[in-house]
Design a protein around this motif. Sequence first.
Motif, PDB file in Angstrom:
ATOM      1  N   ILE A 229       6.271   4.202  15.047  1.00  0.00           N
ATOM      2  CA  ILE A 229       5.676   4.354  13.712  1.00  0.00           C
ATOM      3  C   ILE A 229       4.213   3.965  13.733  1.00  0.00           C
ATOM      4  O   ILE A 229       3.348   4.637  13.154  1.00  0.00           O
TER       5      ILE A 229
ATOM      6  N   ALA B  30       8.710   9.097  10.214  1.00  0.00           N
ATOM      7  CA  ALA B  30       9.193   7.995   9.382  1.00  0.00           C
ATOM      8  C   ALA B  30      10.688   8.102   9.138  1.00  0.00           C
ATOM      9  O   ALA B  30      11.445   7.160   9.371  1.00  0.00           O
TER      10      ALA B  30
ATOM     11  N   ALA C 128      12.717   7.801  12.370  1.00  0.00           N
ATOM     12  CA  ALA C 128      12.662   6.436  12.903  1.00  0.00           C
ATOM     13  C   ALA C 128      13.722   5.562  12.256  1.00  0.00           C
ATOM     14  O   ALA C 128      14.508   4.901  12.942  1.00  0.00           O
TER      15      ALA C 128
ATOM     16  N   SER D 161       2.192   6.668  15.667  1.00  0.00           N
ATOM     17  CA  SER D 161       2.123   7.965  14.997  1.00  0.00           C
ATOM     18  C   SER D 161       1.042   7.989  13.923  1.00  0.00           C
ATOM     19  O   SER D 161       0.486   9.045  13.608  1.00  0.00           O
ATOM     20  N   SER D 162       0.740   6.854  13.335  1.00  0.00           N
ATOM     21  CA  SER D 162      -0.293   6.787  12.304  1.00  0.00           C
ATOM     22  C   SER D 162      -1.696   6.666  12.895  1.00  0.00           C
ATOM     23  O   SER D 162      -2.678   6.830  12.177  1.00  0.00           O
TER      24      SER D 162
END
Length: 413
Positions: A83, A133, A136, A86-87
Motif C-alpha cells: 500500500i 487498496a 490488499a 503503490s502511493s
Amino acid sequence: MPDVPEPVVKLVRWSAEPVSAQILRSTAASVISYVVAVWLLPNPAPLTAPLTALLVVQVTLYSTLKTGINRVNAVVAGVLIAIGFSSLVGLSWWSLGLIILTSLLIGRFVRAGEFEIEVAISAMLVLGVTRVANTAWDRVFETLIGAVVGLLFNLLAPPVWVQPAGESIESLANRMGGLFRDMGGEVAGHLPVARAASRLHEARRVDHDIVEVDASLRQAEDSLRWNPRVREGALSRIVLRTGLDTLEICAVVLRVMSRTLTDLAKHRTEEALFPDDVADELEKLFDHVAYAIESFAVLITSQVSASAETAEDRLILALADSERSRDQIADLLLHNVQRHPRQWQLHGALLAEVDRILDELAVEKRSERLVEELDRIGSELGERHPRLAMIRRRLKGSEVYRRSSAAVREAFK
C-alpha cells in the motif's frame, strides 16, 4: 462374523496413521477456509485463505499457534508495504527490487520466522494488481480466515506424535542390537581387516539414524505441548528424551567397540582374533547386550504399565546375563594375556566399553536420571514463575508433597 476385505483393512490402518490423518486434516481445513472466504468476501477466487490454512495446520498444536501468528504478521506487513509503495511509485524493475529488499528487511523486524519471504511475496502480489487498496485488505482478511480455520482444526483434535517417535526409537535399538549380534558372530576364528572395517563403518552410520530419531522425537515433544488430550505431557517428554540420550551413548560405545575389534584384526592378520573359549563367551555377551538394548527401548516407549513391567523384567534379566558373561570373559582374558600379552590394552578397553554400556542401561541409573530431569524442569519453571516456586517450597515439607514425590520416583522404577 463376515471377513473384512483386505483393501478395507488397509484403508482403516492407513487412516489411523498420523501422516494420513495430517493429510486429511490439511485438506479439510483448506476446503473449509475457501468456502468461508467465498461466503464472506467479494473475491471470486480467494485462494489465499486455503493456502494459509494449509500452511498453518502444522503437525502439532504448538507449531500451529506459532506458525499462524508468524504467517499473519508476514502477510499484514507485506500488504502494508505494498500500500505504501503503490502511493509513491509504480511497478518497474527497480521498484520491484526495492520492495523485495524492504520486505525481507522488515520481515526480520516483525519476527515472521520461516515466513520472512512471505512478506515479499504478499507485497509483490498486492502491488501487481490494479485495485491495490481493496485487494490488499481482502488478502489480509483471507489470511485471517485461513489462520483461524487452521487453528480451530488443531484445537478440536490436536495430533499426538508419540507413537511414531517410539517406533523410531525401537527401530534404532533394533539396528544397534543387530550390529552387536553381527560383531558377536565375527569374533570366532580369523577376522579379516576389511570385514572389521566394514562393521566399523556401519556403526558410524548409526549417527545418521540418531539424527532422524531426534527429529521425530522433537516433533513428538511439540505435539505434547499445550495439548489438551495429554495429561502428563512433560513426563512423556522426559522419558523419551532421556531414553534417547542413553541410546546415543550406547551408540558411541558401539562405535568404539567396533574400532577396538578393528585394531585387533589389524594386529592379528594370520591368526584367530580370540581363543575359542573367549570367542564363545564374547558371542554370548554381545547377544545379551543386544537384547538389553532392545528391551530398554521397549521399556521407555511402552504406554501400558503391564508392557513396561514385562520390558523391565527382560532388561534386568539381560543385564544380569551380560554381567555374568562379562565376568567370565574378564577371567579368561586375564589368563590369556598373561600367556600372550600382545595388545593387552585392547582387551582391557573392550571390557571397559562393555561396562560403560551396562552402566548406562541400569534401571537404577535410569530412575536417578529421570528424577534429576524432573527436578531441573521444576527449578526452571520456578525461575520463570517465582510465585509457583514459593508455593512449591511451602508444600515441600508437607506430607502430601513427600508422598507425591515418592510416587513419582516409584513410577520410574
